[in-house]
Write an enzyme that holds these catalytic residues in place. Structure first.
Site, PDB file in Angstrom:
ATOM      1  N   SER A  49       0.807  -1.217   0.000  1.00 54.50           N
ATOM      2  CA  SER A  49       0.000   0.000   0.000  1.00 54.50           C
ATOM      3  C   SER A  49       0.842   1.270   0.000  1.00 54.50           C
ATOM      4  O   SER A  49       0.381   2.329  -0.453  1.00 54.50           O
ATOM      5  CB  SER A  49      -0.940   0.008   1.210  1.00 54.50           C
ATOM      6  OG  SER A  49      -0.196  -0.101   2.415  1.00 54.50           O
ATOM      7  N   GLY A  86      -1.970  -4.358   1.126  1.00 55.94           N
ATOM      8  CA  GLY A  86      -2.097  -5.573   1.916  1.00 55.94           C
ATOM      9  C   GLY A  86      -1.109  -6.662   1.568  1.00 55.94           C
ATOM     10  O   GLY A  86      -1.036  -7.678   2.272  1.00 55.94           O
ATOM     11  N   ASN A 114       3.800  -5.324   5.730  1.00 59.53           N
ATOM     12  CA  ASN A 114       2.647  -6.119   6.184  1.00 59.53           C
ATOM     13  C   ASN A 114       3.083  -7.395   6.895  1.00 59.53           C
ATOM     14  O   ASN A 114       2.393  -7.870   7.810  1.00 59.53           O
ATOM     15  CB  ASN A 114       1.740  -6.439   5.001  1.00 59.53           C
ATOM     16  CG  ASN A 114       1.001  -5.211   4.502  1.00 59.53           C
ATOM     17  OD1 ASN A 114       0.380  -4.490   5.277  1.00 59.53           O
ATOM     18  ND2 ASN A 114       1.083  -4.947   3.208  1.00 59.53           N
ATOM     19  N   ASP A 195      -4.346   7.127  10.210  1.00 64.54           N
ATOM     20  CA  ASP A 195      -4.027   5.785  10.714  1.00 64.54           C
ATOM     21  C   ASP A 195      -2.601   5.672  11.227  1.00 64.54           C
ATOM     22  O   ASP A 195      -2.237   4.677  11.858  1.00 64.54           O
ATOM     23  CB  ASP A 195      -4.296   4.717   9.645  1.00 64.54           C
ATOM     24  CG  ASP A 195      -3.432   4.882   8.396  1.00 64.54           C
ATOM     25  OD1 ASP A 195      -2.469   5.672   8.399  1.00 64.54           O
ATOM     26  OD2 ASP A 195      -3.712   4.189   7.389  1.00 64.54           O
ATOM     27  N   HIS A 198       0.169   5.223   6.872  1.00 71.97           N
ATOM     28  CA  HIS A 198       0.309   5.548   5.453  1.00 71.97           C
ATOM     29  C   HIS A 198       0.617   7.029   5.263  1.00 71.97           C
ATOM     30  O   HIS A 198      -0.082   7.884   5.828  1.00 71.97           O
ATOM     31  CB  HIS A 198      -0.976   5.182   4.701  1.00 71.97           C
ATOM     32  CG  HIS A 198      -1.266   3.719   4.710  1.00 71.97           C
ATOM     33  ND1 HIS A 198      -2.109   3.139   5.639  1.00 71.97           N
ATOM     34  CD2 HIS A 198      -0.816   2.715   3.915  1.00 71.97           C
ATOM     35  CE1 HIS A 198      -2.166   1.825   5.416  1.00 71.97           C
ATOM     36  NE2 HIS A 198      -1.388   1.545   4.374  1.00 71.97           N
TER      37      HIS A 198
END
Length: 224
Positions: A49, A86, A114, A195, A198
């Site tokens: 991502s 992801g 991830n 979040d 990112h």
């Protein structure tokens, strides 16, 4: 005047042919140079991502901003966004053969975040990344691997094993190493989305600014 070539003489004819031949050779050389300069390099960014541009508006993902920055510095390059949100390193390996085309000139590998967030065994992540780098090496594809660092809450033992993956693989395969993809961005609320994971568009721009010299070195390798 002594030594002047006159039209119609044998020497004049030879001289004229020589001049024409030299002019043709120069024109061909110039044309070849123009064709070489017109060749657009293809740089693929295989990632998750952070590459895909999660949460960012069109044109603001890392690959888009990297292409713009390289273009501003005179590079004729197409940066291909091969990021999938992801993805683990294993996922990147599974789609490598169709995500990285045979005509690619250079590769950036941005994977592993991830794996770390899910607490996957570092040896598993390392094996997948090693297989990706082996594929790139077999294809004689100059590669830059962008490192990731473990979150502190995973503990020092995990962090030690995970953080060591990237320099070890770069040393073993000859890939170039950018030690930490989120250098200067991680942990900065002003450069990250709510979040905290990112980057914002400004955060992606900061990453581009820091990694740009390493990417230019990669492209020089691709051209040579």
């Amino acid at each position: 005047m002594a030594g002047v070539l006159k039209a119609g003489s044998p020497s004049y004819g030879h001289w004229r042919v020589l001049v024409q031949a030299l002019a043709l050779a120069a024109a061909l050389a110039l044309g070849a140079g123009e064709r070489a300069s017109a060749h657009t390099l293809s740089l693929v960014v295989l990632g998750d991502s952070l590459t895909a541009g999660y949460g960012l508006p069109p044109g603001k993902a890392f690959p888009d901003q990297l292409q713009a920055a390289l273009g501003a510095r005179g590079w004729d390059v197409k940066v291909v966004n091969a990021g999938v949100s992801g993805d683990t390193a294993g996922d990147g390996l599974a789609r490598y053969d169709w995500a990285v085309p045979a005509d690619a000139n250079a590769l950036i590998v941005e994977l592993g975040a991830n794996d770390m967030l899910r607490g996957l065994p570092p040896e598993r992540t390392k094996a997948a990344l090693a297989a990706i780098l082996d594929k790139a090496k077999a294809a004689h594809l100059p590669t830059l691997i962008a490192g990731m660092r473990a979150a502190p809450n995973l503990g020092p033992e995990y962090a030690h094993a995970f953080d060591a993956i990237y320099p070890a693989l770069a040393g073993a395969t000859g890939a170039s190493l950018y030690p930490f993809f989120l250098d200067g961005v991680a942990g900065d609320p002003a450069l990250n989305q709510p979040d905290g994971l990112h980057p914002t568009a400004a955060g992606a721009a900061a990453i581009v600014n820091r990694i740009l010299p390493s990417v230019e070195d990669l492209l020089r390798r691709a051209k040579s």
